[in-house]
Write a protein that holds these residues in place. Sequence first.
Motif, PDB file in Angstrom:
ATOM      1  N   LYS A 223       0.846  -1.186   0.000  1.00 55.14           N
ATOM      2  CA  LYS A 223       0.000   0.000   0.000  1.00 55.14           C
ATOM      3  C   LYS A 223       0.882   1.236   0.000  1.00 55.14           C
ATOM      4  O   LYS A 223       1.969   1.224   0.578  1.00 55.14           O
ATOM      5  N   PRO A 224       0.441   2.329  -0.631  1.00 56.92           N
ATOM      6  CA  PRO A 224      -0.822   2.511  -1.356  1.00 56.92           C
ATOM      7  C   PRO A 224      -0.720   2.163  -2.831  1.00 56.92           C
ATOM      8  O   PRO A 224      -1.615   2.474  -3.618  1.00 56.92           O
ATOM      9  N   TYR A 289      -6.231   9.716  -0.319  1.00 59.08           N
ATOM     10  CA  TYR A 289      -4.996  10.375   0.105  1.00 59.08           C
ATOM     11  C   TYR A 289      -5.001  11.841  -0.344  1.00 59.08           C
ATOM     12  O   TYR A 289      -4.128  12.272  -1.120  1.00 59.08           O
ATOM     13  N   PHE A 293       0.894  11.042   1.158  1.00 57.90           N
ATOM     14  CA  PHE A 293       1.270   9.983   2.093  1.00 57.90           C
ATOM     15  C   PHE A 293       2.785   9.962   2.200  1.00 57.90           C
ATOM     16  O   PHE A 293       3.481  10.703   1.487  1.00 57.90           O
ATOM     17  N   LYS A 294       3.302   9.121   3.063  1.00 60.39           N
ATOM     18  CA  LYS A 294       4.749   8.986   3.228  1.00 60.39           C
ATOM     19  C   LYS A 294       5.234   7.718   2.522  1.00 60.39           C
ATOM     20  O   LYS A 294       4.578   6.683   2.573  1.00 60.39           O
ATOM     21  N   THR A 295       6.379   7.804   1.902  1.00 64.20           N
ATOM     22  CA  THR A 295       6.950   6.644   1.224  1.00 64.20           C
ATOM     23  C   THR A 295       8.465   6.818   1.146  1.00 64.20           C
ATOM     24  O   THR A 295       9.040   7.684   1.813  1.00 64.20           O
ATOM     25  N   ILE A 327       3.260  14.247  -1.371  1.00 68.10           N
ATOM     26  CA  ILE A 327       3.856  12.982  -0.948  1.00 68.10           C
ATOM     27  C   ILE A 327       5.236  13.246  -0.363  1.00 68.10           C
ATOM     28  O   ILE A 327       6.093  13.850  -1.011  1.00 68.10           O
TER      29      ILE A 327
END
Length: 578
Positions: A223-224, A289, A293-295, A327
């Motif tokens: 995910k995501p 989202y 989001f964090k990645t 992001i």
Amino acid sequence: MFAKRVFVVLAVLTVLSMALAACQPAATPTAAPPTQPPATQPPATQPPATQPPATEVAFEPMKYPENPSCDYGGIIKEIAALDRLTVQFTLCQSDPAFPSKAAFSAFSIQPKEWIEAAMADRRILSQPIGTGPFKLEAWNRGDSIVMKRFDDYWGEKAQVETLVFRWNKEAAARLLELQSGTVDGIDNPSPDDFEVIRNDPNLKLLEREALNVFYVGMTNTFKPFDDVRVRKAIAMGIDRERIVKNFFPAGSEVATHFTPCAIPNGCTGDPWYEFDPAKAKELLAEAGYPNGFKTKIYYRDVVRSYLPEPGLVATDLQAQLKDNLGIEAEVVVMESGAFIEESSAGRLDGLYLLGWNADYPHITNFLDFHFGASNPQFGKPHPEIYELLQEAARIADPKEAEDLYTRANNAIRELVPMVPIAHGGSAVAYRADVEGAHASPLGNEYFAVVKPGDRNTFVWMQNAEPISLYCNDETDGESLRACEQMLESLLAFEVGGTAVKPGLATSCDPNEDLTVWTCKLRDGVKFHDGSDLDANDVVMSWIVAWDAKHPLHIGNTGAFSYFSYLWNALLNAPPSED
């Protein structure tokens, strides 16, 4: 012009000749390979002592497997030695690209007896015994690989006595060594230095054709990235033109498709998404989202022709994701071997920067490898893509296959397993007095033809140290180039080109429907240990990679990725975890 050349190559592929090899059953092995971690730094550094040829015994041809079947899902059905100098490959379907695959270094040949002796203890990773114009003298870890001319070579002898491979990840350092004369040729000078090299009378720059792709990968089991709307948002939220303009040399272009347009059917179908951050934000919001989001962004700090400035591109991508999509991405630098292993296995839980240089000039090399049914790199493969590719791969005429590749390219665009960014221009540079200097569009420069002035040693500096010298289980270009100086396959590519020519086999002839390819080996070819090449060496070199249950199916990682993806599946592969 190149597109026309590639089309001619493809036409040649279906008529390229190579003849047969006889068979006697060898028991199908059932033992599982030893479970041991991959050796990114193989143990031994010196080649085995040259051994006299064994006393000649009656040739007993191998056939594999004992009960051939296509039920496992792959293309290869049987590999058989018909006699001492004839090998026959029986396929489950037509494969017009067989000659190009058979010319690739991942399918190189070593002595059957050496494979049996050196695979289990993994000496084979650092002590190749080939038939090439150079043989291994020493691998000095972290510093250099030294090769010596093989005087019993079957073809034209190498122009120099000694070939040395060195490496440095910094383009500026490589250029400094070239300017000072401590090396004779370098790979991938920085785009910023192209004009410096052109204007230096002591140097010469040779540009490569951009038969490559740089992409941002994602794995849909995390995910995501399991949501196609997120993947599509990232595709629309990256200003790809900005990346190419700022970090790639002249001759590069923004990728409209995954495959370069010079490859037939590479650019059929709709072009990739335009930069549209507003639409991208809408898609992220639909996916849940709205604030991003964090990645992570994974990459290896190794220059490639498809990615000349990896660190700068990673930082720019990080900024774009933050500014355009909200992001937050942490940049993570990985060791090269670990990065290749983890990305190939689909174990990276964020975005990653990777690319591909053509191994052979056919669309199957780009699409079948990356989007085939057995490749876990992007997560769970998409039947909407791979079923079309499997059907198209059987068709020899590019025009006849065009509709299938159009649909496949459109499916890749719709499902967004990755984001193609660029087809990168690149170059090699040499000292001005080097005769035979060339650049290969496949990245497989062949140093047996070069002569640096009146010196009897040629020193080449590339971007990184090879991962191993058993390239049947490698996908790393730095490893493959080193292997190609010492090891040979059934067929070969023209020096500095993409046309297929005879190699260890003088011909590879197909039957009418391209399901049986019969290859006739050269007589009198010697391996570096003094033994003679025969058809059983070919059979053994292929089957230990092809059969996942063979007791010698060990290699470096044990993945044997090219065998798996280019032939659709490994024999006896373990079931998918999906």
